[in-house]
Structure formats: C-alpha cells, structure tokens
Design a protein around this motif. Structure first.
Motif, PDB file in Angstrom:
ATOM      1  N   PRO A 269     -28.791 -22.974 -22.514  1.00  0.00           N
ATOM      2  CA  PRO A 269     -30.378 -22.959 -22.380  1.00  0.00           C
ATOM      3  C   PRO A 269     -30.723 -21.647 -21.713  1.00  0.00           C
ATOM      4  CG  PRO A 269     -29.108 -25.029 -21.644  1.00  0.00           C
ATOM      5  CD  PRO A 269     -28.050 -24.027 -21.889  1.00  0.00           C
ATOM      6  N   ASP A 270     -31.714 -20.992 -22.467  1.00  0.00           N
ATOM      7  CA  ASP A 270     -32.303 -19.794 -21.970  1.00  0.00           C
ATOM      8  C   ASP A 270     -33.727 -20.153 -20.849  1.00  0.00           C
ATOM      9  OD1 ASP A 270     -33.191 -17.250 -21.891  1.00  0.00           O
ATOM     10  OD2 ASP A 270     -34.168 -17.111 -23.782  1.00  0.00           O
ATOM     11  N   ARG A 271     -32.788 -20.539 -19.777  1.00  0.00           N
ATOM     12  CA  ARG A 271     -33.681 -20.613 -18.353  1.00  0.00           C
ATOM     13  C   ARG A 271     -32.865 -19.827 -17.192  1.00  0.00           C
ATOM     14  NH1 ARG A 271     -31.784 -25.893 -19.284  1.00  0.00           N
ATOM     15  NH2 ARG A 271     -30.595 -26.667 -17.621  1.00  0.00           N
ATOM     16  N   PRO A 272     -33.834 -19.517 -16.435  1.00  0.00           N
ATOM     17  CA  PRO A 272     -33.354 -18.690 -15.003  1.00  0.00           C
ATOM     18  C   PRO A 272     -32.234 -19.466 -14.400  1.00  0.00           C
ATOM     19  CG  PRO A 272     -35.819 -18.561 -15.310  1.00  0.00           C
ATOM     20  CD  PRO A 272     -35.176 -19.723 -16.238  1.00  0.00           C
ATOM     21  N   GLY A 273     -31.238 -18.738 -13.782  1.00  0.00           N
ATOM     22  CA  GLY A 273     -30.283 -19.366 -12.770  1.00  0.00           C
ATOM     23  C   GLY A 273     -28.989 -19.841 -13.427  1.00  0.00           C
ATOM     24  N   LEU A 274     -29.071 -20.001 -14.656  1.00  0.00           N
ATOM     25  CA  LEU A 274     -27.730 -20.636 -15.316  1.00  0.00           C
ATOM     26  C   LEU A 274     -26.801 -19.449 -15.279  1.00  0.00           C
ATOM     27  CD1 LEU A 274     -28.980 -22.763 -18.274  1.00  0.00           C
ATOM     28  CD2 LEU A 274     -28.292 -23.465 -15.954  1.00  0.00           C
ATOM     29  N   ALA A 275     -26.848 -18.352 -15.496  1.00  0.00           N
ATOM     30  CA  ALA A 275     -25.514 -17.156 -15.473  1.00  0.00           C
ATOM     31  C   ALA A 275     -25.372 -17.130 -13.865  1.00  0.00           C
ATOM     32  CB  ALA A 275     -26.259 -15.841 -15.989  1.00  0.00           C
ATOM     33  N   PHE A 276     -26.207 -17.371 -12.881  1.00  0.00           N
ATOM     34  CA  PHE A 276     -25.741 -17.451 -11.692  1.00  0.00           C
ATOM     35  C   PHE A 276     -24.791 -18.688 -11.387  1.00  0.00           C
ATOM     36  CE2 PHE A 276     -26.636 -19.580  -7.665  1.00  0.00           C
ATOM     37  CZ  PHE A 276     -25.877 -18.979  -6.707  1.00  0.00           C
ATOM     38  N   LYS A 277     -25.214 -19.735 -11.831  1.00  0.00           N
ATOM     39  CA  LYS A 277     -24.474 -20.963 -11.497  1.00  0.00           C
ATOM     40  C   LYS A 277     -22.978 -20.859 -12.131  1.00  0.00           C
ATOM     41  CE  LYS A 277     -28.559 -23.942 -11.064  1.00  0.00           C
ATOM     42  NZ  LYS A 277     -29.364 -24.998 -11.500  1.00  0.00           N
ATOM     43  N   ILE A 278     -22.953 -20.432 -13.434  1.00  0.00           N
ATOM     44  CA  ILE A 278     -21.868 -20.203 -14.065  1.00  0.00           C
ATOM     45  C   ILE A 278     -20.863 -19.413 -13.493  1.00  0.00           C
ATOM     46  CG2 ILE A 278     -20.787 -19.317 -16.374  1.00  0.00           C
ATOM     47  CD1 ILE A 278     -23.163 -20.515 -17.943  1.00  0.00           C
ATOM     48  N   PHE A 279     -21.301 -18.177 -12.998  1.00  0.00           N
ATOM     49  CA  PHE A 279     -20.427 -17.040 -12.574  1.00  0.00           C
ATOM     50  C   PHE A 279     -19.984 -17.469 -11.099  1.00  0.00           C
ATOM     51  CE2 PHE A 279     -21.984 -14.866 -16.043  1.00  0.00           C
ATOM     52  CZ  PHE A 279     -20.794 -14.599 -16.864  1.00  0.00           C
ATOM     53  N   SER A 280     -20.958 -18.359 -10.415  1.00  0.00           N
ATOM     54  CA  SER A 280     -20.547 -18.782  -9.054  1.00  0.00           C
ATOM     55  C   SER A 280     -19.563 -19.732  -9.018  1.00  0.00           C
ATOM     56  CB  SER A 280     -21.770 -19.170  -8.365  1.00  0.00           C
ATOM     57  OG  SER A 280     -22.266 -20.353  -8.991  1.00  0.00           O
ATOM     58  N   LYS A 281     -19.450 -20.532  -9.927  1.00  0.00           N
ATOM     59  CA  LYS A 281     -18.253 -21.269 -10.136  1.00  0.00           C
ATOM     60  C   LYS A 281     -17.059 -20.780 -10.297  1.00  0.00           C
ATOM     61  CE  LYS A 281     -20.221 -25.722 -10.734  1.00  0.00           C
ATOM     62  NZ  LYS A 281     -19.976 -26.742  -9.809  1.00  0.00           N
ATOM     63  N   LEU A 282     -16.945 -19.703 -11.167  1.00  0.00           N
ATOM     64  CA  LEU A 282     -15.744 -18.850 -11.084  1.00  0.00           C
ATOM     65  C   LEU A 282     -15.349 -18.198  -9.777  1.00  0.00           C
ATOM     66  CD1 LEU A 282     -16.274 -17.454 -14.802  1.00  0.00           C
ATOM     67  CD2 LEU A 282     -14.818 -19.595 -13.895  1.00  0.00           C
ATOM     68  N   SER A 283     -16.287 -17.537  -9.301  1.00  0.00           N
ATOM     69  CA  SER A 283     -16.289 -16.750  -8.086  1.00  0.00           C
ATOM     70  C   SER A 283     -15.614 -17.810  -6.901  1.00  0.00           C
ATOM     71  CB  SER A 283     -17.536 -16.272  -7.419  1.00  0.00           C
ATOM     72  OG  SER A 283     -17.398 -15.575  -6.212  1.00  0.00           O
ATOM     73  N   ALA A 284     -15.959 -18.985  -6.773  1.00  0.00           N
ATOM     74  CA  ALA A 284     -15.490 -19.975  -6.078  1.00  0.00           C
ATOM     75  C   ALA A 284     -14.078 -20.146  -6.071  1.00  0.00           C
ATOM     76  CB  ALA A 284     -16.355 -21.171  -5.876  1.00  0.00           C
ATOM     77  N   LYS A 285     -13.482 -19.844  -6.914  1.00  0.00           N
ATOM     78  CA  LYS A 285     -12.028 -19.952  -7.428  1.00  0.00           C
ATOM     79  C   LYS A 285     -11.423 -18.680  -7.310  1.00  0.00           C
ATOM     80  CE  LYS A 285     -12.241 -24.552  -7.810  1.00  0.00           C
ATOM     81  NZ  LYS A 285     -11.459 -25.377  -6.653  1.00  0.00           N
ATOM     82  N   ASN A 286     -12.137 -17.397  -6.979  1.00  0.00           N
ATOM     83  CA  ASN A 286     -11.691 -16.261  -6.899  1.00  0.00           C
ATOM     84  C   ASN A 286     -11.073 -15.630  -8.202  1.00  0.00           C
ATOM     85  OD1 ASN A 286     -11.552 -16.028  -4.133  1.00  0.00           O
ATOM     86  ND2 ASN A 286      -9.946 -17.267  -3.667  1.00  0.00           N
ATOM     87  N   ILE A 287     -11.845 -16.144  -9.265  1.00  0.00           N
ATOM     88  CA  ILE A 287     -11.620 -15.518 -10.583  1.00  0.00           C
ATOM     89  C   ILE A 287     -12.357 -14.456 -10.991  1.00  0.00           C
ATOM     90  CG2 ILE A 287     -11.642 -16.048 -13.050  1.00  0.00           C
ATOM     91  CD1 ILE A 287     -11.093 -19.000 -12.417  1.00  0.00           C
ATOM     92  N   ASN A 288     -11.668 -13.170 -11.159  1.00  0.00           N
ATOM     93  CA  ASN A 288     -12.713 -12.001 -11.438  1.00  0.00           C
ATOM     94  C   ASN A 288     -12.896 -12.004 -12.817  1.00  0.00           C
ATOM     95  OD1 ASN A 288     -12.450 -11.145  -8.866  1.00  0.00           O
ATOM     96  ND2 ASN A 288     -10.334 -10.298  -9.086  1.00  0.00           N
TER      97      ASN A 288
END
Length: 406
Positions: A269-288
């Motif tokens: 969905p083209d709305r603000p914040g979703l890219a942040f939420k997606i990549f923060s999920k990966l960052s939390a698991k130390n996935i580069n």
C-alpha cells in the motif's frame, strides 16, 4: 627496531611445506631486527571440514559448541608454525586468542572485538620472542571461546596492530596483492601498487575476497598501513593507506558477489511508514539489506525490492510472509539466481559518465540489469548469476586497456 604484524591465511599454512615457507618469511623479518607478531588462520579447508564433522553429529548444534570446535583449527596452525620456527632455531611462543588478550561480545559465530589487552604479547616481545597468535577468536564475559566470523583473522591482525601501534601490518594470501579484478577469472587483471582505505573497504564489502571488510574499516579508523601480498611469490604487494589528493585512477577495481538473493514485496500500500516498518523488522533480527529499489506508486500500491545474503534469505522470507498480510501487500517473491557486480574508484567523483560506460559494457555483452545502487565511489548492479563472470570481464575491458574477448 620496527614492530611488524604478519597475518597468514589458510592456503599459506595449508601443509608442512608451506608452514616452513611461512617460518622462513617470519624469521627473515625477525633477523632484520624487527619485533614480529604473527596471526594465523586454520590450515586450508580445516574450518569447512570441522563444520562438516559437526553436521555429521548434530546439524543443529548450538553456536557456542560450534565456536568451541572451530577455534581448534587456528590452534593447530599456531602450534605447528611455532614448531617450524623452533626448528629453525628462533625463539617463539604461540598464544590462543584469549591468552593474547582478545575480549569479545557474546555473539557466538560472529563476535565483535570489545577490547584487546596485549600484556602477554608485550611480555613475550620483551623476551625477544616471535609471538604467534591464533586469529579469528577471543573470549567473552562468560569465559567462553568465541569466533569473529569468516575472515576474522584479518580483523585479529589489524586489532593487534592497532593496540600495539605497529609500524606495518602485512596480510599474506595466495595472490600477489589487490587486483583490478579477480586474476583467476579475468586474464588481464592488473595488480595495484596502492589503494585507499575507502576503495578497499568498498571492494571488500562488495565481494572481493582479498581482505575482510571489518579489518579494513579498523585499519582506516586507527591509521594502520596494510600491505597485501603473497606468501608464495615473495613479491611486493599492494599498500592500503589513506587516500592522497593527487589525480586518481578512474576505477580501482571490479568486484563480484554471488552471495546475494533478491527479495520483492509486491503490492505494498502506497502510504507513509510502511517501508520503515518492513525494514525495521529485518533490522531487529540483524539482517543486513543492500540494494533497495522502490517503484513509483500506481493504483495505490508500489513494489519494494532489495537484496540480502543467501544465508539470511530463509529467515527474511519467514519474517515477511506473515507481516505482508498484515500491511495489505499482495505477496513476497524471491530470486536466488542473481549476482552483484560493482565498480569502485575514488576517481568517479570527478568523472561524469562512468555509470553510462558501465551500462554500455553490459549492453554490448547482452546482459540485463535488474537493480542499480550508487554512491560517490561505487556503482553496483544486480544481474543474473549466470552472466556474472561475463559481466566482470566486459566491464573490466571497458575501463582497462588490452581488452580481451568476452
């Protein structure tokens, strides 16, 4: 009297003949009046063999027990090299990582060096001993053995050079230095006399297997002069040092990385914040995450594509599949049959048109580009893996003379 740190990789210490060759290099350096600290990797394919043995017993062994096993490879190399030096009549002592003062985090398998307390190393140097240290390892706050991850012996050597304020850190490998491309794949690849920290760091990060990227980062931070050279030919190598202000070569090198996979989230969905939420999920698991491409929004949705390492692909998909439904995206797809090809050079900053030349080379070789990422000193493209070697040769021919057929 200079202090020189010398690191020898697995091929350099692979067998008795090569161990004596290394002992000869080390003792000649010592005989010139230098203090010498040697850092060694495990012999040849020892680490891979140990992993295979572990899998025969327990494919799901804990990372702690894997570290206990894998640290034995460097211990064998260190003790055998010390024996070879002893036989040549020189004073020597071998030390494990913890004896040499390496204290690390507790991330088994990929620990970070927290500090190095080189008291024991200094005491042995004061006795005029050659000090042989196991690379790739240390000890954590629980007094458990830890490993620094693949290529960690380079990092061990640079860390010792930094804390001991060494005059030079030499990284001995099975190639004669840093080349413009992999000389085993590109026939007209050239050896570089020198390269900047930033260029070497980019090449190491992008797949060039000459130096570990963490070691280059540390060398730059502490101003350690590195020399990459061969233990087999004994020719001058490549100096890695701070960049100078003189006119630089446009491109310093070309790197290929097969350890990548492309992941695409379709219909976000083209709305603000979703890219942040997606990549923060990966960052939390130390996935580069590396190359990222987001399409222009259409019909209220967009697609987001990015790359991860092959080792992180399954976990990435497992994390994203349930989350995609929550945010209303359509699906997650992936492709493991890709590779990343990159050009690196500080000279790109002042030479417009570099990207166009790279893309032209790929076009002439009939190679399709899937994704592109750029910075001031690098351009990376994602392509089909089957085209990777052809792409490296084509791009190398475009930027360096004496081209050969692709």
């Amino acid at each position: 009297m200079s202090l020189i740190v010398q690191k020898f990789g697995g091929t350099s210490v692979a067998n008795a003949e090569r161990l004596y060759n290394v002992a000869d290099i080390v003792t000649k350096t010592y005989s010139q009046g230098n203090n010498v600290i040697v850092v060694v990797s495990a012999q040849g394919d020892t680490t891979d063999d140990l992993i295979e043995k572990a899998n025969e017993i327990n494919p799901n062994a804990s990372k702690r027990e894997m570290d206990m096993l894998l640290t034995s490879g460097e211990q064998i190399s260190a003790s055998l090299l010390a024996m070879a030096i002893e036989k040549l009549g020189y004073p020597v002592v071998s030390l494990l990582g913890w004896q040499a003062g390496f204290y690390t985090s507790s991330a088994y398998g990929s620990a970070r060096i927290k500090r190095v307390v080189p008291d024991r190393i200094q005491k042995e140097l004061d006795k005029r001993n050659i000090v042989v240290v196991t690379g790739f390892q240390g000890i954590n706050r629980y007094n458990d053995m830890t490993t620094l991850g693949r290529g960690g012996s380079d990092t061990s050597a640079v860390a010792i050079a930094a804390v001991m304020k060494a005059d030079l850190c030499q990284i001995y490998t099975d190639v004669e230095g840093v080349f413009t491309a992999d000389p085993r794949k590109v026939k007209n690849a050239r050896k570089l006399d020198h390269i900047s920290y930033d260029e070497m760091l980019e090449l190491a990060t992008l797949g060039a297997q000459v130096l570990n990227n963490r070691s280059v980062e540390m060398a730059k931070k502490y101003g350690i002069q590195l020399e990459v050279l061969s233990s087999l030919t004994k020719k001058p190598g490549t100096i890695v040092k701070e960049a100078t202000k003189v006119e630089k070569m446009l491109i310093s090198g070309i790197a290929k990385d097969d350890d990548v996979a492309r992941v695409s989230i379709i219909g976000v969905p083209d709305r603000p914040g979703l890219a942040f939420k997606i990549f923060s999920k990966l960052s939390a698991k130390n996935i580069n995450v590396d190359i990222i491409l987001q399409s222009v929004g259409r019909n209220g949705t967009k697609d987001i594509s990015f790359t991860v390492s092959q080792a992180n692909l399954k976990e990435t998909i497992d994390i994203l599949n349930p989350y995609v439904e929550l945010i209303g995206a359509n699906s997650v797809v992936y492709d493991e049959n890709v590779a990343k090809v990159s050009i690196v050079g500080a000279g790109m900053e002042t030479h417009p048109g570099t990207a166009a030349e790279m893309f032209e080379a790929l076009y002439e070789a009939n190679i399709n580009i899937q994704m592109i990422a750029t910075s001031e000193i690098k351009i990376s493209v994602l392509i089909d893996r089957c085209d990777a070697d052809k792409a490296v040769t084509a791009v190398h021919n475009k930027f360096f003379s004496e081209a050969i057929d692709v």
